[in-house]
Design a protein around this motif. Sequence first.
Motif, short mmCIF file in Angstrom:
data_model
loop_
_atom_site.label_atom_id
_atom_site.label_comp_id
_atom_site.label_asym_id
_atom_site.label_seq_id
_atom_site.Cartn_x
_atom_site.Cartn_y
_atom_site.Cartn_z
N GLU A 118 -6.00 9.70 -6.84
CA GLU A 118 -5.83 9.01 -5.55
C GLU A 118 -4.94 9.83 -4.61
O GLU A 118 -5.20 9.93 -3.41
N ILE A 119 -3.90 10.43 -5.18
CA ILE A 119 -3.00 11.26 -4.36
C ILE A 119 -3.78 12.47 -3.85
O ILE A 119 -3.75 12.80 -2.65
N ALA A 165 -1.34 4.82 2.87
CA ALA A 165 -1.70 5.49 1.61
C ALA A 165 -1.30 6.96 1.66
O ALA A 165 -0.91 7.55 0.65
N GLN A 193 0.85 -1.22 0.00
CA GLN A 193 0.00 0.00 0.00
C GLN A 193 0.87 1.25 0.00
O GLN A 193 0.53 2.27 -0.58
N HIS A 221 -7.98 14.82 2.13
CA HIS A 221 -8.55 14.22 3.34
C HIS A 221 -7.87 14.80 4.59
O HIS A 221 -8.51 14.96 5.64
N ALA A 239 1.16 8.83 -0.85
CA ALA A 239 0.74 10.05 -1.57
C ALA A 239 1.73 11.19 -1.31
O ALA A 239 2.11 11.92 -2.24
N LEU A 286 0.22 5.09 -7.57
CA LEU A 286 -1.04 5.79 -7.26
C LEU A 286 -1.35 6.74 -8.40
O LEU A 286 -0.44 7.37 -8.96
N SER A 287 -2.63 6.88 -8.69
CA SER A 287 -3.01 7.85 -9.73
C SER A 287 -3.06 9.24 -9.09
O SER A 287 -3.15 9.37 -7.86
N ASP A 288 -3.04 10.28 -9.93
CA ASP A 288 -3.13 11.65 -9.40
C ASP A 288 -4.39 11.86 -8.57
O ASP A 288 -4.31 12.43 -7.47
N GLU A 335 -6.88 12.82 -3.37
CA GLU A 335 -7.90 12.45 -2.37
C GLU A 335 -7.27 12.34 -0.97
O GLU A 335 -7.81 12.86 0.00
N ARG A 336 -6.09 11.67 -0.89
CA ARG A 336 -5.43 11.51 0.43
C ARG A 336 -5.00 12.87 0.99
O ARG A 336 -5.17 13.16 2.16
#
Length: 399
Positions: A206-207, A290, A197, A213, A294, A202-204, A209-210
């Motif tokens: 996904e990055i 994750a 993990q 967050h 990221a 990781l896609s952009d 999003e983290r």
Amino acid sequence: MEFHKIANIHNYEPLIGSEAVDRILSKAHRLNDLHIVHINSTFYGGGVSEILSSLTLLMNSLGIKTGWRVISGSPDFFAITKKMHNALQGSDYHFTRRKVQVFEEVIHENAIRMHLNHDMVVVHDPQPLPIVAHNRKRGPWIWRCHLQLHDPHPQLWEYLQNYIQMYDAVIMSLPEYRQKLNTPQVFFMPAIDPFSQKNRELSDPEIDERLSHYNIPVDLPILVQISRFDRWKDPEGVIQAFKIARKEMPCTLVLLGSMATDDPEGAQIYESLLKCQEERLLILSSQDSALVNALQRRAAVVLQKSLREGFGLTVAEAMLKGTPVIGGRVGGIPHQIDDNVNGFLVSSPEEAAARIVQLLKDDRLREEMGRKARDSVLKSFLLSRLVEQYLDLFSSFRS
Ligand code: UDP
């Protein structure tokens, strides 16, 4: 079925080639009657648990039954072992009967509960070291020390040697950590799992999003240090470097740390860092692989400005992601960073600040160093290499 998705040496084929994979498979095949166990002192937080979580799965997928046990202990036990850990890396140490008594009793209790009847046992770091004294050996016992062992506290080292000499081999990270011991010593540099993990692609989105967050602003270049909250990681020095660098190049600093159950100093250091109020300084405490992934991908620069570092997995993790790393010129870091080629080595906050500014000003330099960094990790620091070293060591006990 699901298991093979988790860890499988065939996943490494595009990275290391089919010949290397076949070689590892055939070495493992010769050992597939073995039942092995690794013992350490925490399931999460820090490099040892990181390695064990992937290594034990990969060994099982190679057909070698490999378990992972964690010792339990009260906070006073871990306060004592953290002091030992620090003293082995050069801190002062007050040797007392009480400390020895607690240390030995807790490990004896763990030995009673663990029923170790494995063919081979690998014990990690000093915390569980004395467990060897409470078991009838059915095969070799190996002590794996992950610390920067340049200058261990002499009285403590002499005491620990009583246990170390009961082992059949000692593994250290680097030849320069070699000690005067009767037990044979071998040297394995740690390695990382490119499919975990923490390290997988990781896609952009996904990055994004983290980062969103955790409300991490992305409008300015991001500097990152990811480490347990520990004074050897020099978080204050990193903040100092950031304060100097941002005068010339505006940026955001994220210090991310998690707490390990075997490191009672972490909470205290985290609390004291929170007092450093500084614009664009984020200090986060969270165990989120994750997020680590990221941040290491999105950062313009990753810092690992340690003052002591047995190896420093975070350096290899960031380098795999093509991010240039500024690391302390200590322990295992110079074995990963080739200064001025695939990253920078520094010895002070001022030097770190100068390198931050240089990298932030020069997109091409960042890209070029990042590419070389990734190549060097793919060549030298993948878990497949470490697995093969373990297989060779296990085989050597049979011949
Ligand atoms: N780590 C993490 N979250 C954090 C801080 C650290 O997952 O908030 C991980 C980091 O990614 C690395 C390990 O913990 O895999 C630290 O290993 P390293 O060898 O760098 O240092 P150690 O903690 O063993 O001294």
